[in-house]
Every structure is written in C-alpha cells, then in structure tokens.
Design a protein around this motif. Structure first.
Motif, PDB file in Angstrom:
ATOM      1  N   ARG A 247       0.933  -1.266   0.354  1.00  0.00           N
ATOM      2  CA  ARG A 247      -0.090  -0.050  -0.188  1.00  0.00           C
ATOM      3  C   ARG A 247       0.858   1.497   0.139  1.00  0.00           C
ATOM      4  N   GLY A 248       2.099   0.998  -0.543  1.00  0.00           N
ATOM      5  CA  GLY A 248       2.456   1.935  -1.189  1.00  0.00           C
ATOM      6  C   GLY A 248       4.209   2.433   0.258  1.00  0.00           C
ATOM      7  N   GLU A 249       3.706   1.589   1.108  1.00  0.00           N
ATOM      8  CA  GLU A 249       4.622   2.271   2.266  1.00  0.00           C
ATOM      9  C   GLU A 249       6.089   0.827   1.721  1.00  0.00           C
ATOM     10  N   LEU A 250       6.930   1.093   2.042  1.00  0.00           N
ATOM     11  CA  LEU A 250       8.258   0.744   1.973  1.00  0.00           C
ATOM     12  C   LEU A 250       8.322  -1.051   2.647  1.00  0.00           C
ATOM     13  N   LEU A 251       8.355  -2.150   3.067  1.00  0.00           N
ATOM     14  CA  LEU A 251       8.700  -3.196   3.712  1.00  0.00           C
ATOM     15  C   LEU A 251       9.847  -3.393   3.480  1.00  0.00           C
ATOM     16  N   GLN A 252      10.545  -2.904   4.897  1.00  0.00           N
ATOM     17  CA  GLN A 252      11.988  -3.002   5.142  1.00  0.00           C
ATOM     18  C   GLN A 252      12.581  -4.925   4.570  1.00  0.00           C
ATOM     19  N   GLU A 253      11.947  -5.579   4.910  1.00  0.00           N
ATOM     20  CA  GLU A 253      12.268  -6.603   5.241  1.00  0.00           C
ATOM     21  C   GLU A 253      12.219  -7.526   4.419  1.00  0.00           C
ATOM     22  N   ALA A 254      12.288  -6.814   3.479  1.00  0.00           N
ATOM     23  CA  ALA A 254      11.220  -8.132   2.071  1.00  0.00           C
ATOM     24  C   ALA A 254      12.153  -7.986   1.559  1.00  0.00           C
ATOM     25  N   SER A 255      12.206  -8.824   0.972  1.00  0.00           N
ATOM     26  CA  SER A 255      13.795  -9.229  -0.280  1.00  0.00           C
ATOM     27  C   SER A 255      12.870  -9.076  -1.599  1.00  0.00           C
ATOM     28  N   ALA A 256      13.449  -8.366  -2.698  1.00  0.00           N
ATOM     29  CA  ALA A 256      11.952  -7.902  -3.632  1.00  0.00           C
ATOM     30  C   ALA A 256      12.606  -9.626  -4.750  1.00  0.00           C
ATOM     31  N   SER A 257      13.451  -9.403  -5.071  1.00  0.00           N
ATOM     32  CA  SER A 257      14.258 -11.408  -5.968  1.00  0.00           C
ATOM     33  C   SER A 257      13.486 -12.455  -5.442  1.00  0.00           C
ATOM     34  N   SER A 258      13.223 -12.599  -4.338  1.00  0.00           N
ATOM     35  CA  SER A 258      12.293 -13.853  -3.823  1.00  0.00           C
ATOM     36  C   SER A 258      11.297 -13.636  -3.297  1.00  0.00           C
ATOM     37  N   PHE A 259      10.565 -12.200  -3.251  1.00  0.00           N
ATOM     38  CA  PHE A 259       9.247 -12.199  -3.250  1.00  0.00           C
ATOM     39  C   PHE A 259       8.207 -12.995  -3.683  1.00  0.00           C
ATOM     40  N   GLN A 260       7.125 -13.582  -3.077  1.00  0.00           N
ATOM     41  CA  GLN A 260       6.104 -13.766  -3.900  1.00  0.00           C
ATOM     42  C   GLN A 260       4.575 -13.349  -3.110  1.00  0.00           C
ATOM     43  N   ILE A 261       3.409 -13.842  -3.806  1.00  0.00           N
ATOM     44  CA  ILE A 261       2.543 -13.295  -2.850  1.00  0.00           C
ATOM     45  C   ILE A 261       1.826 -14.785  -2.799  1.00  0.00           C
ATOM     46  N   LEU A 262       1.100 -15.853  -1.260  1.00  0.00           N
ATOM     47  CA  LEU A 262       0.477 -16.501  -1.426  1.00  0.00           C
ATOM     48  C   LEU A 262      -0.651 -17.088  -1.520  1.00  0.00           C
ATOM     49  N   GLY A 263      -1.679 -15.689  -0.516  1.00  0.00           N
ATOM     50  CA  GLY A 263      -3.004 -16.126  -0.852  1.00  0.00           C
ATOM     51  C   GLY A 263      -3.268 -15.775   0.390  1.00  0.00           C
ATOM     52  N   ASP A 264      -5.246 -15.154   1.065  1.00  0.00           N
ATOM     53  CA  ASP A 264      -5.220 -14.925   1.443  1.00  0.00           C
ATOM     54  C   ASP A 264      -4.446 -13.589   2.594  1.00  0.00           C
ATOM     55  N   HIS A 265      -3.419 -12.746   1.848  1.00  0.00           N
ATOM     56  CA  HIS A 265      -3.004 -11.962   2.621  1.00  0.00           C
ATOM     57  C   HIS A 265      -1.859 -12.096   2.760  1.00  0.00           C
ATOM     58  N   TYR A 266      -1.112 -13.633   2.665  1.00  0.00           N
ATOM     59  CA  TYR A 266      -0.011 -13.766   3.212  1.00  0.00           C
ATOM     60  C   TYR A 266       1.056 -13.789   2.180  1.00  0.00           C
ATOM     61  N   THR A 267       2.411 -13.497   2.168  1.00  0.00           N
ATOM     62  CA  THR A 267       3.528 -13.709   1.663  1.00  0.00           C
ATOM     63  C   THR A 267       4.247 -13.588   2.490  1.00  0.00           C
ATOM     64  N   LYS A 268       5.739 -14.231   1.058  1.00  0.00           N
ATOM     65  CA  LYS A 268       6.967 -14.398   1.879  1.00  0.00           C
ATOM     66  C   LYS A 268       7.772 -14.264   0.655  1.00  0.00           C
ATOM     67  N   ASP A 269       9.189 -14.125   1.118  1.00  0.00           N
ATOM     68  CA  ASP A 269      10.973 -14.081   0.274  1.00  0.00           C
ATOM     69  C   ASP A 269      11.112 -15.636   1.104  1.00  0.00           C
ATOM     70  N   SER A 270      13.014 -15.530   0.868  1.00  0.00           N
ATOM     71  CA  SER A 270      13.228 -16.037   1.370  1.00  0.00           C
ATOM     72  C   SER A 270      13.713 -17.291   2.816  1.00  0.00           C
ATOM     73  N   TRP A 271      13.296 -15.209   3.263  1.00  0.00           N
ATOM     74  CA  TRP A 271      13.487 -15.160   4.935  1.00  0.00           C
ATOM     75  C   TRP A 271      12.771 -15.430   5.284  1.00  0.00           C
TER      76      TRP A 271
END
Length: 411
Positions: free
Chosen positions: A174-198
């Motif tokens: 929503r326009g705000e930076l996710l400080q701890e997220a890695s763009a290269s491995s970031f993915q949408i899972l569903g039900d408002h969940y997402t994840k990266d490699s860590w």
C-alpha cells in the motif's frame, strides 16, 4: 443570493407551468400568472445544477462559473470554457481545454496531474498512467494515492496484487516500503500472506514465528510451517502442524484438538470430530454450531436439515437453540426459512401460531400458505385469500381480489 435562488426553485416546483421559449435569455422560463416568470433548474449531474446563469453544487454557488459553457464530467469534476472544478471548487491553474478525467480520482491536463482536485507536482502529465490498487506512475516516479513513493524505480515497477508491489530492489505494501522484504524472492501466497526466502508477511507485517522455507497453505485460510499452524496471521496455540487437517467451513483439527476459524473448541474430541456443514459439527459426544457446543447430546445422531435447522433423535435445533415442543421424528426443513413437524410450523426458529402443518406449503419469495391463511416471512398476510393466492416474482403476489408486495396489500 443562494436563499433567493432556492426560493425561486421552491416556487417553480410548486406550480403547474407551461415552458415559454425565450431566445433572448437563452434558457427556459415558466409563467404562473401575468408578468410572473420563474427560472427552471437543470440537473447537470454529480450534484451540479444550473438555474438561469448560476451554477450550484449541492446547494452552494460555484463562484465565477460560466453557465453557458459549464458541463459535468464525472467523479465530482466539471468545467466551463476557462476553468475546471472539483466538488464545486476551482482547481487552480488547470487547463479546461486539455483537461481529462482518468480513474480512481486522478485527472490531468496537458501540463499537470491532479489527485482528487489537488496537483501532484512531481508527476509528469505526458507519461502519467494509472495502474490499479491506488498505484500510478510516470516515466520517472511511482505514486500511491497521489503521493510519490520515495526512490521507487518506475522502469522496473510491478504490481503483485492485494496492495503489494515491487521494483528490482524493493517491496511495497500500500505504498509503504517493506524494510525487511527481499524483492528478488518475494511472492504472493494468498489470503493476504506473502513471503520471501527468509520471512513471512501478513498484511504487510512480519510474522516473526514463521519459517519461510516450509510455510505453505493447508486450506480454508489455514497455513503452517514445519512447527506451527497459523490463521489470520496469528499462531494457533498448541496446534500440531504435523497432524493438522482442514475440515471446511472454518473447522479444522489435529490429533488432540479441534478449531473453528483458528480458535480452539473447548472440550471437543478431536479424533471423532467432523464438519457437518452449514455451521454444524459434531464429535462422539456433542454437537457444535459455529464452534460453540449446541447443547445437543449424543453428537453421533445429529442430522443437519438446512436453513439453520438440525435435529438428533429427540430434539430439534435452530442455530444451536432448542425448539421447545418440536417433534424430532417428524420435523423437516421445507425452504426459505420455513420448517414443520406433524403439528407445528416454524419460520427461522419461531413458531407460527396460526399455521396448519398438514396443509402448509412454501410458495417462494418469503411467501407461504396453508388451507386458510397466507404468510410472508412468518407473519400472517391480513385479508389474503389462501385458495387463490399465488407468488408472482420480485416480492409481488396476488389472490383473486388483491395484489401484494412484500406481504403488504398494494393500494
């Protein structure tokens, strides 16, 4: 001036008048008696009206508007030959000749971009484009809800869905930076969940106890990793990930406990627990409605009938509440919230005192009847003749003498 205009409008509405063309004035007028003329209001749309040479927005005068060239655009925007307006206020310096309404509150002219009537000084009109989910961009910058996203790369910017986006280096929610997220491995899972490699995220927040490498969907909004189970971004205390199963309709269980939308069901026997549907569940000893013990004894005998009704060998229930006096052996659900046993008729768990069970039928649209009476949503329709009564459609019904709408006689 406004009071005078409204007074004129009120007088206009109160008379039966003949329109008299007046070429010299350029707008229609009406006459109620000799030498008495009144201006007619013209609806322009979006809350704007025209009365003579005056434009009003929701009862307030639009200052300096040119009535002869004024027209409504959309989304609260309007313009005349020289000026542009948003909700009745002038958009300063906007060019009327090149002004266009985009979507989601955005507009632009040949030189500037605007959001809800306010200029976006950092945006380039020539390359500006509206994306989705509140995001926009031009050739150099990315925006969310009219505000620039600092340091976002427009050339590599992508929408991911559910408020998430990313460029080659950063992830945003929503326009705000996710400080701890890695763009290269970031993915949408569903039900408002997402994840990266860590890490795992829920609605933009890190779930600290989740293991990203093993985090997966179980179903029905439930997720788990190798050690824990999650619902709505929260760990379900004491749930066993290795034995966890989704039963449907919000129900789940592991080898020791049963759950409803992530909350433990007290006293439930997990090994025999099963979902019956329509909010009902049971184990070997008890039955449950929306995660709460229903009071029915001998859960194995529970049968779901439909419409919120259920029964066991001795009792009948509506949304877990016992129907006093109902006979389980002959009780049946009909349709539209109506049910009956051999002697009584019910609507949404309430006994209909004037209904005869032996001749009771459901007509549809909330209507029902027996040999003598007609009912709408459980209430008697006064003066209706049952023998000729029939349901039509969209709330309408009729008998030999009258027509009815939503249970009321049409006069």
């Amino acid at each position: 001036m406004i009071k005078a205009t409204l007074k004129i409008l009120a007088l206009t509405l109160s008379i039966t008048a003949v329109t008299i063309p007046n070429v010299s004035l350029g707008y229609p007028i009406v006459k109620d008696q000799p030498n008495h003329f009144f201006l007619l209001q013209q609806e322009l749309g979006g809350g704007y009206i025209k009365i003579g040479n005056q434009i009003l927005y929701r009862g307030q005068e639009v200052k300096d508007a040119n009535a002869s060239t004024f027209k409504y655009l959309k989304d609260g925007h309007a313009k005349d030959a020289w000026k542009v307006y948003f909700r009745g206020n002038i958009i300063k310096d906007a060019s009327a000749s090149s002004f266009q309404v985009l979507t989601s509150g955005y507009t632009k002219d040949a030189w500037k971009v605007y959001f809800r009537g306010e200029p976006m000084p950092d945006a380039s009109a020539s390359s500006f484009q509206v994306l989705t989910g509140g995001y926009t961009k031009d050739a150099w910058k990315v925006f969310y809800s009219g505000q620039v996203i600092p340091n976002a790369s427009a050339s590599s910017f992508k929408l991911l869905g559910n408020g998430y986006s990313k460029d080659s280096w950063k992830v945003y929610f929503r326009g705000e930076l996710l400080q701890e997220a890695s763009a290269s491995s970031f993915q949408i899972l569903g039900d408002h969940y997402t994840k990266d490699s860590w890490k795992v995220f829920y609605r933009g927040q890190v779930i600290k106890d989740a293991s990203a490498s093993t985090f997966t969907l179980v179903g029905d909004g439930y997720y788990r990793d190798s050690w824990k189970v999650f619902y709505s971004g929260q760990v379900i205390p004491n749930a066993s990930a290795s034995t966890f199963k989704v039963l449907g309709d919000g129900y789940s269980r592991d080898s020791w406990k049963a759950f409803y939308f992530g909350k433990e069901i007290a006293e439930a026997n997990a090994s025999s627990f099963e979902n019956l549907g329509q909010g009902y569940a049971k184990d070997r000893w008890n039955s449950y409605y929306k995660g709460q013990k229903s009071g029915q004894q001998g859960g194995a005998a529970v049968k779901v009938l439909g419409g919120g009704y259920a029964k066991d060998n001795w009792e009948v229930f509506y949304k877990s509440e016992k129907l006093q006096g109902a006979t389980a052996s002959s009780f049946e659900y009909i349709a539209d919230g109506y049910a009956k046993d051999r002697w009584e008729v019910y609507y949404q768990g309430i006994k209909i005192t004037d209904a005869t069970a032996s001749s009771f039928t459901v007509l549809g649209g909330g209507y029902a009847k027996d040999r003598w009476e007609v009912f709408y949503r459980g209430q008697k329709v006064e003066d209706a003749t049952a023998s000729s009564f029939e349901y039509l459609e969209k709330g309408y019904a009729k008998d030999r003498w009258n027509q009815y709408y939503r249970g009321e006689k049409v006069k």
